[in-house]
Scaffold this active site. Sequence first.
Site, PDB file in Angstrom:
ATOM      1  N   ASP A  85       0.862  -1.161   0.000  1.00  0.00           N
ATOM      2  CA  ASP A  85       0.000   0.000   0.000  1.00  0.00           C
ATOM      3  C   ASP A  85       0.917   1.235   0.000  1.00  0.00           C
ATOM      4  OD1 ASP A  85      -2.391   1.583   0.473  1.00  0.00           O
ATOM      5  OD2 ASP A  85      -1.674   1.781   2.530  1.00  0.00           O
ATOM      6  N   ASP A  87      -0.190   5.098   0.990  1.00  0.00           N
ATOM      7  CA  ASP A  87      -0.410   6.095   2.040  1.00  0.00           C
ATOM      8  C   ASP A  87      -0.345   5.461   3.431  1.00  0.00           C
ATOM      9  OD1 ASP A  87      -2.013   8.776   0.634  1.00  0.00           O
ATOM     10  OD2 ASP A  87      -1.649   6.973  -0.530  1.00  0.00           O
ATOM     11  N   GLY A 176      -5.171   2.911  -2.876  1.00  0.00           N
ATOM     12  CA  GLY A 176      -6.428   3.624  -3.006  1.00  0.00           C
ATOM     13  C   GLY A 176      -6.208   5.116  -3.152  1.00  0.00           C
TER      14      GLY A 176
END
Length: 290
Positions: A85, A87, A176
């Site tokens: 991922d 962030d 995301g």
Amino acid sequence: MSRLFFSSKTLTTAQVHTALDALSLPTLGVEVQDQQACIEIPEAYTLPKAAITDTMRPLSRVHQFDFAILESEFQANEFKLLAMDMDSTLITIECIDEIADFAGKKKEVSEITEAAMRGEIKDFSESLNRRVALLKGVPESCLQSVFEERLRLSPGAEELIAYAKANKWKTLLVSGGFTFFTDKMKEVLGLDYTRSNTLEIVDGHLTGRVLGTIVDAEVKRETVLETCALLGCEPSRAIVVGDGSNDLKMMEIAGASVAFHAKPVVQEKTDFCINHGGLDSICKWFEANS
């Protein structure tokens, strides 16, 4: 299982001995060196992995150390892909929160971000659309300002990427977040693959909309599976690192899942947790178990 690994910037031999005593493991000759300790677990030891974890977690919180149960097959050459991922995992910030700060709406956006990360907002697409809508009218130049002024790599990120390359793992950044930032990370770190969301920009300003399919938990999972298929390997040969509930589906299919300074709901469902160290803790696990 074969070894129990401890690490912390403030790790002491006494702390390790306390943990081993709680597990009824021998402490003779066990000392901390270079802020870490690795203890071989006797073959005759019968306490299951889950019970070791249940005993260790409260101790690790009290004494502020990380631990990892390293089974004999946990070897670097068993893996082909490192998926991360972005962030609050590869980088220290939530990019959308920092963009919102330029619009004077950081508090509103951060509250939605936190609720989504904790799993309180079950539909990630809904939470992202709500947050991005608040960014309508923000100048495109703010993205560059966030990158230059606020984006920082998480401790140990460069060491982990270097370790991945040295062991011929491919690297995937699946987020995301937004393509503006994942593209920058790909360039800066020499990553192999990225996937994230595209902000719509018209006349130099954000419109408050996301283009195309939103990268939610299911898309993250599909991306890891697709990348493994491209590499000709099973997902069991992937290491997946994340911090929020949106990462859980891709973590479930991985050979090794790592919760990095993660929300409790994530820590409860992963193979490894890093709460006090950097991303280079992953490198240390493999080195200690080699």
